[in-house]
Design an enzyme around this catalytic site. Sequence first.
Site, PDB file in Angstrom:
ATOM      1  N   TRP A 104      17.510  24.012  -6.664  1.00 53.02           N
ATOM      2  CA  TRP A 104      17.184  23.709  -5.273  1.00 53.02           C
ATOM      3  C   TRP A 104      15.767  23.179  -5.141  1.00 53.02           C
ATOM      4  CZ3 TRP A 104      21.462  22.869  -3.119  1.00 53.02           C
ATOM      5  CH2 TRP A 104      22.583  23.675  -3.362  1.00 53.02           C
ATOM      6  N   ASP A 173      11.840  27.876   0.991  1.00 55.29           N
ATOM      7  CA  ASP A 173      13.284  27.816   1.148  1.00 55.29           C
ATOM      8  C   ASP A 173      13.789  29.240   0.919  1.00 55.29           C
ATOM      9  OD1 ASP A 173      16.014  27.556   0.916  1.00 55.29           O
ATOM     10  OD2 ASP A 173      15.960  25.956  -0.595  1.00 55.29           O
ATOM     11  N   LYS A 197      24.296  32.043   3.481  1.00 53.97           N
ATOM     12  CA  LYS A 197      24.118  33.055   2.431  1.00 53.97           C
ATOM     13  C   LYS A 197      23.908  34.438   3.049  1.00 53.97           C
ATOM     14  CE  LYS A 197      23.851  29.538  -0.514  1.00 53.97           C
ATOM     15  NZ  LYS A 197      22.982  28.380  -0.618  1.00 53.97           N
TER      16      LYS A 197
HETATM   17  C1  LIG Z   1      22.648  27.078  -0.947  1.00 53.94           C
HETATM   18  C2  LIG Z   1      21.202  26.712  -1.024  1.00 53.94           C
HETATM   19  C3  LIG Z   1      20.734  25.475  -0.567  1.00 53.94           C
HETATM   20  C4  LIG Z   1      21.655  24.415   0.003  1.00 53.94           C
HETATM   21  O1  LIG Z   1      22.075  24.774   1.250  1.00 53.94           O
HETATM   22  P1  LIG Z   1      22.983  23.802   2.160  1.00 53.94           P
HETATM   23  O2  LIG Z   1      22.991  24.553   3.459  1.00 53.94           O
HETATM   24  O3  LIG Z   1      24.320  23.727   1.496  1.00 53.94           O
HETATM   25  O4  LIG Z   1      22.317  22.498   2.245  1.00 53.94           O
HETATM   26  C5  LIG Z   1      19.388  25.226  -0.634  1.00 53.94           C
HETATM   27  N1  LIG Z   1      18.528  26.123  -1.128  1.00 53.94           N
HETATM   28  C6  LIG Z   1      18.939  27.327  -1.583  1.00 53.94           C
HETATM   29  C7  LIG Z   1      17.942  28.299  -2.124  1.00 53.94           C
HETATM   30  C8  LIG Z   1      20.292  27.655  -1.545  1.00 53.94           C
HETATM   31  O5  LIG Z   1      20.711  28.843  -2.001  1.00 53.94           O
END
Ligand SMILES: *Cc1c(COP(=O)(O)O)cnc(C)c1O
Length: 362
Positions: A104, A173, A197
């Site tokens: 990511w 993030d 998540k």
């Molecule tokens: C799942 C995830 C993403 C991507 O998320 P989307 O909502 O599918 O764009 C980005 N960063 C992390 C840390 C993730 O776990």
Amino acid sequence: MKENRIYNFNAGPAALPLEVLEEIKDSFLNFGGSGMSITEVSHRSKWFDDVINDAVARTRRLLKLDDRFSVLFIQGGASMQFCMIPMNLLQGDDSADYVNTGTWSTKAIKEAEILGKRVNVVASSEDKNFSYIPKNISFNSNAVYAHITSNNTIKGTQWASYPDTGGVPLIADMSSDIMSRPLDVDKFGLIYAGAQKNIGPAGVCMVIIRDDMLGRVPESLPSMLKYTTYASKNSMYNTPPCFAIYTIQLVLKWLEETVGGLEKMAEINEKKARILYEAITSGEFYRATAAPDSRSLMNVTFRLPDEELEKRFIAQALENGMGGLKGHRSVGGCRASIYNATPLAAVEALVNFMKTFEKKNG
Ligand SMILES: *Cc1c(COP(=O)(O)O)cnc(C)c1O
């Protein structure tokens, strides 16, 4: 475990608290006495206004946000933030620092580079297949922000504490660990998290942004790609993802009123992770893939002696009511995602199954 439901260890979309799902079910046909479902009411109605305002208020309380911060809901997932952040915050010769701790982070860096922004990758754990969180990083004092991925969902690593950037605002993030532990928000200029998540369903990304970062947003960007559009319209410049925001509201209510806040949540999460890592590291059969001081409390990644056994492990776990244990397709192996909504009982059931499986196959 409730009848017809499994213990869900999916990485995302992931488990939601059963209480939340039942509340959605119970109020689905007649939301708040409206005679309509939440998916049918106007986003300009009092019903939805109360939902979004309560979701924001609960976020503020849970994360102890002061008035400098705005809470926004934006579509396009966390992936959209990979481009919105550099687009909104970096102009001309501005530069930003990035720490690369996995898939990511790599994508976040790539998007900033596509836009032609000045990006400094100040640390990376790629040399050891992203199995650890880098230490003693020197950040550039003139960087506009320093970007990290607080929990690496695929590689199973997590920042146990946040780095000292020497005053450069942190951007994190937090898609896979937001609301999993208390937060010291003072270091942060911006926090973002795809909801699917740890706080809700897919379809919306929570963005928490500080005044000085909002002040950097240029007028010249398209309306839908500007943080200021969302901040000035309470995330309702256009139709927001109403159902996703409603579910987030209920998850945050559950966190405050049933769990009792983020200190309590963190205690439960630590306990779940401790018993699972103990089961993995107590013998030779299972092997944790992340370095001990970098292990994620949310995504526990591990291997078995060979891939054949891993396949059998995942299949037999499912037969025993435990789903979602396959590692990400890019890394293989096994992964148990144990987010807030995964109960301790699920982890205890998994640990028992692991012991039985080892006895039969070890
Ligand atoms: C799942 C995830 C993403 C991507 O998320 P989307 O909502 O599918 O764009 C980005 N960063 C992390 C840390 C993730 O776990």
